[in-house]
Design an enzyme around this catalytic site. Structure first.
Site, short mmCIF file in Angstrom:
data_model
loop_
_atom_site.label_atom_id
_atom_site.label_comp_id
_atom_site.label_asym_id
_atom_site.label_seq_id
_atom_site.Cartn_x
_atom_site.Cartn_y
_atom_site.Cartn_z
N GLY A 231 0.83 -1.21 0.00
CA GLY A 231 0.00 0.00 0.00
C GLY A 231 0.86 1.25 0.00
O GLY A 231 0.61 2.17 -0.75
N THR A 460 3.99 -6.59 5.38
CA THR A 460 5.08 -6.19 6.27
C THR A 460 5.52 -7.29 7.22
O THR A 460 6.62 -7.21 7.77
CB THR A 460 4.60 -5.02 7.14
OG1 THR A 460 3.41 -5.45 7.82
CG2 THR A 460 4.28 -3.79 6.30
N ARG A 580 12.62 -2.05 20.35
CA ARG A 580 12.73 -3.51 20.26
C ARG A 580 12.35 -3.97 18.86
O ARG A 580 11.37 -3.51 18.29
CB ARG A 580 11.80 -4.15 21.28
CG ARG A 580 12.36 -4.04 22.68
CD ARG A 580 12.19 -5.33 23.44
NE ARG A 580 10.80 -5.58 23.75
CZ ARG A 580 10.39 -6.64 24.42
NH1 ARG A 580 11.26 -7.54 24.83
NH2 ARG A 580 9.12 -6.80 24.69
N ILE A 581 13.12 -4.89 18.34
CA ILE A 581 12.81 -5.47 17.04
C ILE A 581 12.10 -6.79 17.30
O ILE A 581 12.68 -7.72 17.88
CB ILE A 581 14.09 -5.66 16.21
CG1 ILE A 581 14.74 -4.30 15.91
CG2 ILE A 581 13.80 -6.43 14.92
CD1 ILE A 581 13.90 -3.31 15.12
N ASN A 583 10.58 -9.09 15.15
CA ASN A 583 10.91 -10.24 14.30
C ASN A 583 12.01 -9.84 13.33
O ASN A 583 11.75 -9.14 12.34
CB ASN A 583 9.66 -10.70 13.53
CG ASN A 583 9.93 -11.93 12.68
OD1 ASN A 583 11.04 -12.46 12.66
ND2 ASN A 583 8.91 -12.38 11.97
N PRO A 584 13.25 -10.25 13.59
CA PRO A 584 14.36 -9.81 12.74
C PRO A 584 14.14 -10.13 11.25
O PRO A 584 14.58 -9.36 10.39
CB PRO A 584 15.55 -10.61 13.29
CG PRO A 584 15.19 -10.88 14.72
CD PRO A 584 13.70 -11.06 14.74
N GLN A 590 11.63 -4.91 5.98
CA GLN A 590 11.04 -3.57 6.02
C GLN A 590 12.10 -2.50 5.81
O GLN A 590 11.92 -1.55 5.06
CB GLN A 590 10.34 -3.34 7.36
CG GLN A 590 8.96 -3.94 7.44
CD GLN A 590 8.06 -3.37 6.36
OE1 GLN A 590 7.69 -2.21 6.40
NE2 GLN A 590 7.72 -4.19 5.40
N LYS A 653 9.45 0.90 18.05
CA LYS A 653 9.38 2.25 17.49
C LYS A 653 8.73 2.31 16.10
O LYS A 653 8.41 3.39 15.63
CB LYS A 653 10.77 2.87 17.41
CG LYS A 653 11.25 3.42 18.77
CD LYS A 653 12.52 4.23 18.61
CE LYS A 653 12.85 4.95 19.91
NZ LYS A 653 14.15 5.66 19.83
N GLU A 657 8.84 3.04 7.92
CA GLU A 657 9.18 4.25 7.18
C GLU A 657 10.59 4.79 7.41
O GLU A 657 11.14 5.44 6.53
CB GLU A 657 8.12 5.32 7.49
CG GLU A 657 6.85 5.03 6.69
CD GLU A 657 5.57 5.61 7.27
OE1 GLU A 657 5.29 5.33 8.44
OE2 GLU A 657 4.87 6.32 6.54
MO1 MOS Z 1 2.31 4.98 5.40
S1 MOS Z 1 2.60 6.46 3.99
O1 MOS Z 1 1.78 5.92 6.71
O2 MOS Z 1 1.09 3.96 4.90
#
Ligand code: MOS
Length: 696
Positions: A231, A460, A580-581, A583-584, A590, A653, A657
Site C-alpha cells: 500500500g 510487512t 525492540r525489534i 521479528n528480525p 522492512q 518504534k 518508514e
Molecule cells: Mo504509510 S505512507 O503511513 O502507509
C-alpha cells in the site's frame, strides 16, 4: 512480560500460503454470479461532461451496464470530495474515474469501456508547480495536523551573522505508489448489507467510510482485507476502487469485482507531491549550526487540500538557536496528492540531509562528524527530551561497518577505470507514535489461545509480529496462539500506517493478554472458553506527549560512468535505532525495502509531466522504472539493541518508514562525492550529468 518469542527470527505465518498461491487477495474470492467492473477515465483535464453515449458499449456482448453520474446510486457527501465518485459531471483532473462498465467477464468490461463515448466542455488548466505560482497560499495546517510554520529566535539575524552559510533549493518530482497488488475490491450487496473484500491498510476505517457514503449502519458493512499486496500509504483509507465497486454492485444488483490496472493507478489513487524546497543553514567554523530554515512548496488538487509535511523533519532533527520552517501549497488541476511511505519526512530529509552535506563541504568537516556535532538530547521543536535518541550511535556503527574512515573527502578522488566512485551519508528519523486499538483474546480448554484484532498485514509481517507479541504477553509458546486479523468484524484497530501499526496493535494485544491471565488460574486451561477484550483509548489518551522517534544512518557508495553518466549503486548500508525489534526476519525486509525505495527516489522514479496534456506521460512500470534487484548490488540493514520503556507496551518504534528517510540524500551526496557535481533535482539520471564537469 517475560522475554521469549519477541526477538526470535520467524518466517511469515502466511508465507507458505502466499508462495503456493492459496492466500487470497481482494479479487480472488470465488463469488457466485460475479460480474466485472472496468473504469473509464476522463480524457480532459478540467471541465464537465456534457454527454455520455453508452449505446455502443451496452450493445457489446456481455456488457450489463455503464454506471456514470447520470445513473449511479447517490452517495452521502460527508466522507469528502475525493470519494464523491460518479455523482456529478465535473472533471477536476485528467484520468478522473468518470464511469464503470460492468460486464459478465473482465474482457467484456474492458471492451465495453473502449466503447463509451464521452463529450466534454473543457476549460484551461494549470497543472505545473512553480515557486512563483500565483495560487500559492499558507494552509491552515500540514498533514496530518502539524502547524504550517514555526519560528524560534531570529533566523534572519542569525543567518546574516554566521561564519558559514549554505543556501540551496532542492526539487523532487511526483512519485507514484505502486503496490504489487493494485487497488482492488470484490463488492456484494445482500438485503441492504454490504460485504467487500478490499485491498486496504485498515478495514475499520474503510467500513466506517462505506457506511457513511452509502448511508447504512456500520453493522451492515463488512470489510475483509486478509492479505494485502502492499500500500505504502496509498490504501490508507477508503479509496475509489472500493466505492466504485460498491456503487456498481448496487446498480447492477449483482456482485462486482473491480481492480484498477497498473496504468489506472498513476495519479487518482494519490501520489507523493512534487516539492520545491529551499534550505538555508548557518554555522560557525566548527560546524555548529546557528540558524536553520526550511521552506517547502508543494501542490494539492482543486477538490481537497492535502499539504505534505515536508519541513517537519527539520523541526526536530538538528538543533540551532535560530530556526524557521514554512509550507506553502497551491491548488492545481491535478489529482490529490496523498501519503507515500514517510510522507513529509522522506522528501524533507532529502533536502535537509543534502544541505548538511553541502555544509560539511563548506566547513571542511566530515559529514558524519558534522551530524554528531549537531546532535541534541532536547527536541528543538517540543523543547522536551527525547524518550531515546540514538542517531549518533547509528552514525558511529554505520561508519565503522561501512568503512567510512578510509574515505578521502575530496570529490573525484577515487577512480576505477572509467568509473568515479563516491560515498555519501545521511541521517534518518521518523516519529514513533501510537494510537488506540482494541483486541480480544480467548483461552480455550485445549490450552490454545485465539487473538483477534482488526490489524492489517500489507506485506510487512505484521501478523507474525503480533503473534510473537501475543505469545509473550500470554507467556506461552507461539505455537499455542492462533491470530486473526484483517476483518472489520474483529475488534476495531487503526490503520497500518505512519509506522504506528505494530506499536498500537501490540499495546492492545499485551493489555488483553494481561487481562486474560488475570482471569485464569496460572497455566491451567479453562473448562470453557474465557475471553478478555480491551481498548487502549483511556490509557493512550491519558499519556503525556513526549518526543519519540526512531533514528537511522544511511551510507551509500555509487559509481558513475564517466563516458555515459550512468549512476550505479555499489553498496548501501543502514543502521537503525528503532526500539525492540520483534521479528528480525521481517524487520530486515522492512528496512531494506524502505532503503531501496529511497534509492529508487534518488535514481530511478519520477513522474514525467506534460503540461499541455495535463498528466504524467509515464503510466506503467516500463516507463516509470522502480529500483529492481539488478539495480541494488549490495544492501544491508542493521539495528542497535535499543530499550526505551517510555514508548508503548511492546517497546517498539516502528520500522515501516524510517528506512526510506535520508536514503535519497545519501545517494545524492555520494554522487556529489564521486563527481564533484551537485544535482539538486531528483531523480539524478545521466542526462543531468551529461554536459557537466562530472564527465570530464
Ligand atoms: Mo504509510 S505512507 O503511513 O502507509
Amino acid at each position: 512480560m517475560s522475554a521469549g518469542a519477541i526477538g526470535q527470527a520467524h518466517p511469515r505465518l502466511e508465507g507458505r500460503a502466499k508462495v503456493t498461491g492459496t492466500a487470497r487477495y481482494a479479487m480472488e474470492y470465488p463469488v457466485d454470479g460475479v460480474t466485472y467492473g472496468w473504469v473509464v477515465q476522463a480524457a480532459v483535464v478540467r471541465g464537465r461532461i456534457t454527454h455520455i453515449d453508452t449505446t455502443e458499449a451496452l450493445a457489446s456482448p456481455g456488457v450489463l451496464a455503464v454506471v456514470h453520474h447520470g445513473n449511479a446510486p447517490r452517495l452521502a457527501t460527508t466522507p469528502g470530495p475525493n470519494l464523491w465518485l460518479l455523482q456529478d459531471p465535473a472533471v477536476h483532473y485528467r484520468g478522473q474515474y468518470v464511469a464503470v462498465v460492468v460486464a459478465t467477464t473482465l474482457e467484456a468490461a474492458r471492451e465495453g469501456a473502449q466503447l463509451v463515448r464521452i463529450e466534454y466542455d473543457a476549460g484551461p488548466h494549470s497543472t505545473v508547480l512553480t515557486d512563483d505560482h500565483p495560487g500559492l497560499y499558507k494552509p491552515d495546517h500540514v498533514n496530518p495536523a502539524y502547524p504550517t510554520d514555526t519560528a524560534e529566535g531570529d533566523f534572519d539575524a542569525g543567518y546574516a551573522a554566521a561564519q558559514v552559510r549554505v543556501d540551496a533549493t532542492y526539487q523532487t518530482p511526483a512519485y507514484h505508489n505502486n503496490p504489487m497488488e493494485p487497488h482492488a475490491t470484490t463488492a456484494q450487496w445482500t438485503d441492504g448489507r454490504l460485504l467487500v473484500h478490499d485491498s486496504n491498510q485498515g478495514a475499520t476505517s474503510v467500513r466506517a467510510t462505506l457506511a457513511e457514503l452509502f448511508d447504512v449502519p456500520r453493522e451492515s458493512v463488512r470489510v475483509i482485507a486478509e492479505h494485502v499486496g502492499g500500500g505504502f500509504g496509498s490504501k490508507g483509507y477508503a479509496k475509489p476502487a472500493v466505492v466504485l465497486a460498491a456503487l456498481a454492485a448496487r446498480h447492477v444488483d449483482r456482485p462486482v469485482k473491480l481492480a484498477l490496472t497498473r496504468q489506472q493507478i498513476f495519479g487518482p489513487i494519490g501520489y507523493r507531491t512534487p516539492t520545491i524546497q529551499r534550505v538555508r543553514l548557518a554555522a560557525d567554523t566548527d560546524g555548529r549550526l546557528t540558524a536553520i530554515s526550511h521552506d517547502s512548496i508543494s501542490q494539492t488538487s482543486q477538490i481537497l487540500e492535502y499539504t505534505e509535511s515536508v519541513a517537519v523533519y527539520t523541526r526536530s532533527m538538528y538543533a540551532a538557536p535560530h530556526r524557521r520552517t514554512s509550507h506553502r501549497v497551491t491548488r492545481l488541476d491535478v489529482p490529490t496528492p496523498f501519503w507515500m511511505r514517510a510522507p513529509g519526512e522522506c522528501p524533507g530529509a532529502y533536502a535537509l540531509e543534502s544541505a548538511m552535506d553541502e555544509l560539511a563541504v563548506a566547513t571542511g568537516i566530515d559529514p558524519v562528524e558534522l551530524r554528531i556535532r549537531n546532535d541534541t538530547e532536547i527536541d528543538p521543536d517540543q523543547g522536551a527530551p527525547f524518550t531515546s535518541r540514538n542517531l549518533v550511535a547509528c552514525l558511529r556503527e554505520g561508519a565503522q561497518r561501512f568503512g567510512w574512515a578510509d574515505r578521502n573527502p575530496t570529490p573525484r578522488s577515487r577512480r576505477e577505470g572509467r568509473f568515479l566512485i563516491g560515498s555519501g551519508v545521511a541521517g534518518s528519523a521518523y516519529p514513533s507514535e501510537s494510537v488506540p486499538a482494541s483486541a480480544r483474546i480467548t483461552a480455550r480448554p485445549d490450552g490454545s489461545f485465539l487473538v483477534q484484532i482488526n490489524a492489517t498485514d500489507i506485506g510487512t509481517g505484521a501478523r507474525t509480529a503480533l503473534w510473537l507479541v501475543a505469545a509473550d504477553a500470554l507467556q506461552v509458546p507461539p505455537e499455542r496462539v492462533e491470530i486473526r486479523i484483517g476483518d472489520s468484524e474483529l475488534p476495531a484497530a487503526p490503520v497500518a500506517g505512519a509506522s504506528m501499526g505494530t506499536s498500537s496493535w501490540s499495546w492492545a494485544v499485551i493489555r488483553a493478554g494481561e487481562a486474560l491471565r488475570g482471569k485464569l488460574r496460572d497455566g491451567v486451561p479453562p473448562d470453557a472458553e474465557v475471553s478478555a477484550e480491551v481498548d487502549t483509548s483511556d490509557e493512550l489518551n491519558a499519556q503525556a506527549k513526549k518526543p519519540k522517534f526512531a533514528y537511522g544512518a544511511q551510507f551509500v557508495e555509487v559509481r558513475v560512468d564517466t563516458t555515459t553518466g550512468e549512476i550505479r549503486l555499489n553498496r548501501m548500508l543502514g543502521v537503525f535505532a528503532a526500539g525492540r525489534i520483534v521479528n528480525p526476519t521481517t524487520a530486515r525486509s522492512q528496512l531494506i525495502g524502505g532503503m531501496t525505495m529511497g534509492v529508487s527516489m534518488a535514481l530511478h522514479e519520477g513522474g514525467l509531466f506534460d503540461e499541455r496534456y495535463g498528466d504524467w506521460v509515464n503510466h506503467d512500470l516500463g516507463t516509470y522504472h522502480i529500483t529492481a534487484c539488478a539495480d541494488v548490488e549490495s544492501i544491508e540493514a542493521y539495528w542497535l539493541d535499543e530499550r526505551d520503556d517510555e514508548l508503548n507496551a511492546a517497546g517498539v518504534k516502528g520500522i515501516g518508514e524510517v528506512g526510506i528517510v535520508g536514503a535519497a540524500a545519501a545517494v545524492a551526496n555520494a554522487v556529489y562525492h564521486a563527481t564533484g557535481v551537485r544535482i539538486r533535482d531528483l531523480p539524478i539520471q545521466l542526462d543531468k550529468l551529461i554536459g557537466t564537469s562530472a564527465l570530464a
